[in-house]
Design a protein around this motif. Sequence first.
Motif, short mmCIF file in Angstrom:
data_model
loop_
_atom_site.label_atom_id
_atom_site.label_comp_id
_atom_site.label_asym_id
_atom_site.label_seq_id
_atom_site.Cartn_x
_atom_site.Cartn_y
_atom_site.Cartn_z
N ARG A 1 0.85 -1.19 0.00
CA ARG A 1 0.00 0.00 0.00
C ARG A 1 0.89 1.25 0.00
O ARG A 1 1.61 1.51 0.96
CB ARG A 1 -0.92 0.01 1.23
CG ARG A 1 -2.00 -1.06 1.18
CD ARG A 1 -2.60 -1.35 2.55
NE ARG A 1 -3.00 -0.15 3.26
CZ ARG A 1 -4.17 0.48 3.12
NH1 ARG A 1 -5.08 -0.01 2.26
NH2 ARG A 1 -4.46 1.55 3.82
N ARG B 1 3.23 3.22 -9.95
CA ARG B 1 1.84 2.79 -9.98
C ARG B 1 1.67 1.53 -10.82
O ARG B 1 0.98 0.59 -10.43
CB ARG B 1 0.98 3.93 -10.53
CG ARG B 1 -0.52 3.68 -10.46
CD ARG B 1 -1.31 4.76 -11.19
NE ARG B 1 -0.74 6.08 -11.09
CZ ARG B 1 -0.25 6.78 -12.11
NH1 ARG B 1 -0.27 6.25 -13.33
NH2 ARG B 1 0.25 7.98 -11.93
N VAL C 1 0.52 -1.95 -9.00
CA VAL C 1 -0.78 -2.52 -9.40
C VAL C 1 -0.58 -3.89 -10.04
O VAL C 1 -1.36 -4.83 -9.79
CB VAL C 1 -1.52 -1.56 -10.36
CG1 VAL C 1 -2.75 -2.23 -10.96
CG2 VAL C 1 -1.93 -0.29 -9.61
N THR D 1 -1.65 -1.45 -4.13
CA THR D 1 -2.53 -0.30 -4.27
C THR D 1 -1.75 0.99 -4.06
O THR D 1 -0.97 1.10 -3.10
CB THR D 1 -3.67 -0.34 -3.22
OG1 THR D 1 -4.37 -1.58 -3.35
CG2 THR D 1 -4.63 0.82 -3.41
N LEU E 1 -2.58 4.39 -2.87
CA LEU E 1 -3.72 4.97 -2.16
C LEU E 1 -4.02 6.38 -2.62
O LEU E 1 -5.19 6.78 -2.68
CB LEU E 1 -3.43 4.96 -0.66
CG LEU E 1 -3.20 3.57 -0.05
CD1 LEU E 1 -2.71 3.71 1.39
CD2 LEU E 1 -4.47 2.74 -0.11
#
Length: 384
Positions: free
Chosen positions: A136, A155, A159, A164, A166
């Motif tokens: 996260r 990212r 992913v 994730t 956030l």
Amino acid sequence: MTTDTFRVGLMFSSTGPYSSVAEPMLNGAMLAISEINGEGAVRLDPVVVNPGGDLSRYASLSSQLLSSGIRQVVGCYTSSSRKEVIPAFEKHDGMLWYPSHYEGFESSDNVVYTGAAPNQHILPLIDYLMSSYGDRAFCVGSNYIWAWENNRILREVVVARAGTVLAERYLPVGETDFDKTIEAILAAQPNFVFSSLIGVSGYSFIRRLREACVARGIDQPAVMPIASCNLNEPDLVDIGGDAVAGHISSSVYFSSLQTPESRAFVSAYAAAYPDKPWASADAEASYIAVKLLAAAMREARSDEIGAVRSALANQRLAAPQGEVLVDAETMHLYLTPRIGRSRDDATFEVIREEPSAIRPDPYLVRFSATDAWRSAASRLRVVS
């Protein structure tokens, strides 16, 4: 034999919002020039200009240097400044030696890149963070291309690994008000915070987040470390106080490396700049740039960019970080990725590193978000 003398430009913002990084870059370049001139095989006559961190000044200063007959310029820290000046170098047939880690996805016949490409800094960092802390992420960056592109890469990889992102927050260069951003981080409770803030913005953010976590009884380095691809020793000194230790940095050089070349570099840097003896990856990249430039001009007996480029393809250098060599295809360098954790004394403990320099991949053409990180990470060794 007559010693060839060449005028070279040095363009660094030794004043302004990111001067704590740019000044060591200038110092590293000047140290290399001093050593080269002392050897006598070739002589460099530096012409120094200071844009002061003002983006609008970079292009005009570049044109002034190039119009004066200078063909080789070492300089720029931010990606926005680099992109601002490239048209001038293409127009005047000059060469920019860009000595900073950067986000990649760029190629120019008029640029040599001596800092780390994305596969040499952000990919090893992402793997370390996700394997050590969790999946996260919360991203905070200065509002320009360096942060945008690094966060995009992060990212995609996070992913692809079922993690994730956030949130992403972008603030102007020089911004120091982080109250709302810190509130959002504490509410989100990420496993790590990825920072691509630069200069005073980064220093303020790190101090403020640490203060907020201490006030709430949160062991911030353990549960939500700040990680960065641009945090170095001068930054730690400027952060100061109780907020220095526990941050994660991905780099190709830390001044704590105990190789003969690194010890010599750190010692020479401290002797040359006793009031600020903080050698760093940025200072080393500038030092490397000047050393390689001088070697290429000595071989070419010219500062003309075609001759220098041809000579550069054969160059290797025993640098403070280890051996570096030029990738003639991309005009980037083979460099050695490392992960460091900051300590109270404003140095880094190296906790992971590649066993040798790896080929630059500025466009990540040899990278798949789902697979390539595994082969890259498998080469990293833990430093005990």
